[in-house]
Design a protein around this motif. Structure first.
Motif, mmCIF file in Angstrom:
data_model
loop_
_atom_site.group_PDB
_atom_site.id
_atom_site.type_symbol
_atom_site.label_atom_id
_atom_site.label_comp_id
_atom_site.label_asym_id
_atom_site.label_seq_id
_atom_site.Cartn_x
_atom_site.Cartn_y
_atom_site.Cartn_z
ATOM 1 N N GLU A 137 -35.688 10.084 21.400
ATOM 2 C CA GLU A 137 -35.690 11.351 20.673
ATOM 3 C C GLU A 137 -37.077 11.977 20.757
ATOM 4 O OE1 GLU A 137 -32.504 9.779 17.280
ATOM 5 O OE2 GLU A 137 -34.653 9.938 16.818
ATOM 6 N N ILE A 138 -37.130 13.230 21.182
ATOM 7 C CA ILE A 138 -38.384 13.968 21.313
ATOM 8 C C ILE A 138 -38.393 15.066 20.247
ATOM 9 C CG2 ILE A 138 -39.928 15.214 22.844
ATOM 10 C CD1 ILE A 138 -39.238 12.468 23.909
ATOM 11 N N THR A 139 -39.285 14.950 19.272
ATOM 12 C CA THR A 139 -39.407 15.938 18.201
ATOM 13 C C THR A 139 -40.757 16.613 18.323
ATOM 14 O OG1 THR A 139 -38.062 14.535 16.759
ATOM 15 C CG2 THR A 139 -39.273 16.334 15.724
ATOM 16 N N ARG A 140 -40.763 17.909 18.606
ATOM 17 C CA ARG A 140 -42.020 18.622 18.811
ATOM 18 C C ARG A 140 -42.545 19.261 17.538
ATOM 19 N NH1 ARG A 140 -39.310 18.460 23.547
ATOM 20 N NH2 ARG A 140 -40.551 18.226 25.446
ATOM 21 N N GLY A 141 -41.698 19.448 16.540
ATOM 22 C CA GLY A 141 -42.143 19.953 15.252
ATOM 23 C C GLY A 141 -42.239 18.818 14.255
ATOM 24 N N ALA A 142 -42.524 19.150 12.994
ATOM 25 C CA ALA A 142 -42.663 18.146 11.950
ATOM 26 C C ALA A 142 -41.462 18.198 11.010
ATOM 27 C CB ALA A 142 -43.944 18.376 11.163
ATOM 28 N N THR A 143 -41.055 17.035 10.509
ATOM 29 C CA THR A 143 -40.039 16.934 9.471
ATOM 30 C C THR A 143 -40.571 16.038 8.369
ATOM 31 O OG1 THR A 143 -38.973 15.059 10.585
ATOM 32 C CG2 THR A 143 -38.107 17.254 11.070
ATOM 33 N N ALA A 144 -40.061 16.222 7.159
ATOM 34 C CA ALA A 144 -40.595 15.495 6.011
ATOM 35 C C ALA A 144 -40.254 14.014 6.063
ATOM 36 C CB ALA A 144 -40.068 16.114 4.713
ATOM 37 N N ASP A 145 -39.147 13.635 6.707
ATOM 38 C CA ASP A 145 -38.734 12.236 6.699
ATOM 39 C C ASP A 145 -39.457 11.397 7.741
ATOM 40 O OD1 ASP A 145 -37.563 13.328 8.904
ATOM 41 O OD2 ASP A 145 -35.547 12.582 8.520
ATOM 42 N N MET A 146 -40.339 12.005 8.529
ATOM 43 C CA MET A 146 -41.178 11.271 9.466
ATOM 44 C C MET A 146 -42.636 11.486 9.090
ATOM 45 S SD MET A 146 -39.516 11.626 13.261
ATOM 46 C CE MET A 146 -39.877 13.361 13.395
ATOM 47 N N SER A 147 -43.481 10.557 9.482
ATOM 48 C CA SER A 147 -44.899 10.699 9.202
ATOM 49 C C SER A 147 -45.428 11.986 9.813
ATOM 50 C CB SER A 147 -45.671 9.505 9.759
ATOM 51 O OG SER A 147 -47.062 9.710 9.621
#
Length: 728
Positions: A137-147
């Protein structure tokens, strides 16, 4: 495989990260939910198949590298898989492990997770067989449930978690280049017994590698008169034997679901590093040659226990407990020789490093609220790293000799709480809102320096929204705003000195700085996506970040020894544009051939304001990367052919007022063929790095009195691989 001297060079450090509290697994969501779990949507939950990517439907900007794409080229390392992923680069020569980069940035700017958890210190993701990976999984933005320690983004490697009824699969492969053969054997067994389902994935591998290089050092004084010229040959060689086991079990007990999974790994490394230096001008090197023999044994055990309960009105509670153990024992024998071949240093170094961690976490999905999916959660981690290092040296008169007995103990405590809401604002328009507080406490003790303690905390808001253009089901626009950060590593915070074998301005010693502060960043992401149904997609995205308290290296002479020390120094900005396209001709029109096309290109810019230009880029940022690939399936033959050509820019990088570096561009061509014998067995043939381009790295130092340059050139080789895969 990159062999180095852990006893003399930088040790692995405690990785400060986060357990992904809402990481997906084989659990099934509650029946007929009114709206998917916000955290699940943010995760890109895979349902029914590991080869599914709901990029279009997800509010969070995330893409998935499917299992089919992971195994397509028969790669032996995850680094080789990621080289072909849009926007991802790997800094070293093809076939060698190095830092994985998003937006051209590594060094802690790109967060690497394994099953949603930080990888253990000293653990190489290159040791994981790609066939045991379910998706990336490639996440380029930020989400609250990840550091929020992901200024450039997050790469989450998810091991196989699907449980098939009574499934058995085995894969065997041979690969090699020149006189370096490697063998791989992987298998999986799975089944169901009533409410219990289970799976066991395992693998054996033995890989042999040889990496030669030529190193040239030259220098001139203030008047431009040559004062230094050395030529060195270096050969790194060795063999790595690895055993992996990944068991998993799931129990469905009414409204409750209990699951347990683990990763067990033993890795044995035996290798050598041989250096021979010829001093043609100037002061000779301390050692005209050296022989380093390495024996390293690594044992890793990671486990996770998960419990979830589905409640009324679509409520859900998830609780997880993760445990990790990592031990690395290293025995190094180092011999230094003078110009006549006499032994002038006999060094024995033994080190024993142990990392332990416990990471409880949980989340609660609030009962159903119309058009909202609200989740509250927390995660934490307590990790400890202890190391004992004993060094004994023998040398004749006139040569330095030093005996050391060093003990280190580092502890990191992390606590995070978060809230997130995925809100369906209107048909075709949804938004993700998240808020995360994360606190870190680092303490280290040693018998060679004073105790070090560091405390930091960051509040990280995140907003992502996707808007489907009116009157169109194919076009949509994404916008993301976030605050992220990069924490100093424990190694950077410790005042310990790491000694280089050949101390020069281009190969200095390293010493940590207990006063380091985290780097903080505000960022914005914008993207346009056009979808052609199942036939393909086109996307264009742009990003920008402003980073404060940048950590840079300061180098100088300390008691006539060159020492590099990290320090906070001003701010930086980074920007980027990325384009990606995929097209399946047969899905576009059945009359077209079974040809899949793909292409991507990324352009990155950055400026470190405390470093004079030009080329004052952040973290040696890779400016341009591109890939072009195709797959063709014959309709009258059980044969698929494919290939990928990748390119990565090089050039000069200014590191400080007195230092710069340079890198050669990289061109990598890979091809493969897949022959299906029948419905349950197939042969896969791969030829990778067919251009076998040499890779060059330069390091420069300059001040008012001198200019020094070091150039290292490493050849690479084409690798051939054949694999047989069978379902039993």
């Amino acid at each position: 495989m990159s062999l180095y001297n852990p006893g003399r060079g930088p040790i692995a450090f405690v990785s400060v990260g986060v357990l992904l509290a809402s990481h997906g697994n084989a659990q099934q969501p509650p029946a007929a939910p009114a709206k998917p779990d916000a955290s699940a949507m943010a995760r890109v939950t895979v349902s029914g198949t590991a080869d599914f990517d709901d990029r279009k439907e997800s509010t969070v900007a995330r893409s998935v590298v499917t299992q089919q794409d992971i195994v397509k080229f028969g790669d032996s390392t995850i680094e080789d898989v990621l080289r072909r992923v849009p926007g991802v680069t790997v800094g070293s020569a093809a076939g060698r492990s190095d830092e994985i980069r998003l937006r051209g940035l590594a060094g802690g700017y790109t967060q690497i997770l394994l099953n949603g958890e930080p990888v253990a210190p000293g653990f190489s993701i290159g040791s994981i067989s790609p066939v045991s990976i379910e998706r990336i999984e490639i996440t380029r933005g930020a989400t609250a449930d990840m550091s929020a320690q992901a200024i450039a983004g997050t790469i989450n490697i998810v091991l196989k978690q699907r449980v098939a009824a009574n499934g058995r699969e085995v894969k065997a492969a041979l690969s090699g280049y020149r006189d370096n053969p490697s063998g791989f054997l992987d298998g999986q067994v799975s089944g169901r017994r009533g409410a219990l389902s289970y799976a066991l994935t395992g693998g054996l591998s033995s890989a042999k590698n040889t990496f030669p290089s030529i190193i040239e050092q030259s220098g001139v004084d203030a008047a431009g008169v040559p004062v230094l010229q050395r030529v060195s040959t270096k050969v790194e060689s060795g063999r790595i034997d690895t055993v992996n086991l990944a068991p998993r079990a799931d129990w469905k007990l009414g409204a409750d679901n209990l699951s347990a999974d683990a990763l067990l790994q033993y890795r044995k490394t035996r290798g050598s590093v041989l250096d021979s230096r010829a001093s043609l001008l100037g002061v000779p090197a301390l050692y005209a040659g050296n022989d380093l023999q390495i024996e390293m044994d690594t044992t890793i055990a990671r486990s996770r226990l998960s419990w979830s309960r589905a409640g009324g009105n679509n409520a859900r509670l998830d609780v997880k407990l993760g445990l990790s153990y990592n031990r690395r024992k290293v025995v190094n024998d180092f011999y230094g020789f003078d110009a006549d071949g006499n032994t002038v240093l006999d060094e024995d170094t033994d080190s024993d490093a142990i990392d332990r961690s416990v990471s409880p976490s949980g989340k609660y999905r609030l009962p159903y609220l119309r058009d909202h999916a609200i989740v509250l959660g927390w995660d934490s981690e307590l990790s400890q790293r202890s190391e004992n290092r004993v060094q004994r040296q023998q040398a004749p008169a006139g040569y330095p000799a030093r005996n050391l007995d060093e003990q280190y103990d580092a502890r990191v405590a992390r606590l995070a709480v978060f809230a997130q809401d995925e809100w369906q604002i209107a048909p075709g328009w949804s938004a993700y809102l998240g808020l995360r507080w994360e606190g870190l406490l680092t303490r280290s003790q040693a018998n060679v320096h004073a105790d070090v303690s560091s405390r930091s905390s960051v509040v990280s808001p995140a907003l992502q929204t996707v808007w489907q253009l009116p009157g169109s089901k194919k076009d949509q626009v994404r916008l993301g705003l976030s605050r992220t950060y990069k924490a100093p590593t424990t190694r950077d915070l410790m005042a310990r000195r790491y000694v280089a074998n050949d101390n020069t301005p281009t190969t200095p010693d390293f010493q940590g700085n207990p006063s380091l502060r985290p780097e903080l960043a505000w960022g914005v992401d914008l993207a346009y996506e056009h979808y052609l149904g199942d036939a393909g997609m086109i996307s264009i995205s742009a990003t920008a970040r402003r980073i404060d308290d940048i950590i840079l290296s300061r180098m100088g002479l300390v008691n006539n020894v060159w020492v590099s020390t990290p320090e906070n120094n001003g701010d930086a900005s980074t920007r980027g544009v990325e384009m990606e396209g995929k097209l399946s001709l047969a899905k576009l029109n059945k009359a077209f051939p079974e040809l899949d096309l793909r292409a991507n290109i990324a352009r990155n810019w950055s400026t470190v304001h405390a470093v004079p230009g030009p080329d004052n880029r952040l973290d040696k940022q890779i400016e341009i990367s591109a890939n072009v690939g195709a797959d063709y399936r014959f309709r009258n033959l059980p044969l698929t052919l494919g290939g990928n050509c990748g390119w990565q820019s090089g050039g000069a990088v200014r590191l400080s007022a007195t230092q710069s570096a340079s890198y050669s561009p990289k061109r990598v061509l890979d091809v493969y063929g897949l022959w299906k014998v029948d419905a349950r067995s197939q042969w896969r043939f791969t030829a990778s790095n067919l251009l076998h381009q040499d890779y060059a790295v330069g390091a420069n130092y300059f001040d008012a009195s001198q200019r020094l340059r070091q150039l290292s050139v490493s050849p690479s080789y084409a690798v051939l691989r054949v694999a047989f895969e069978m379902k039993i």
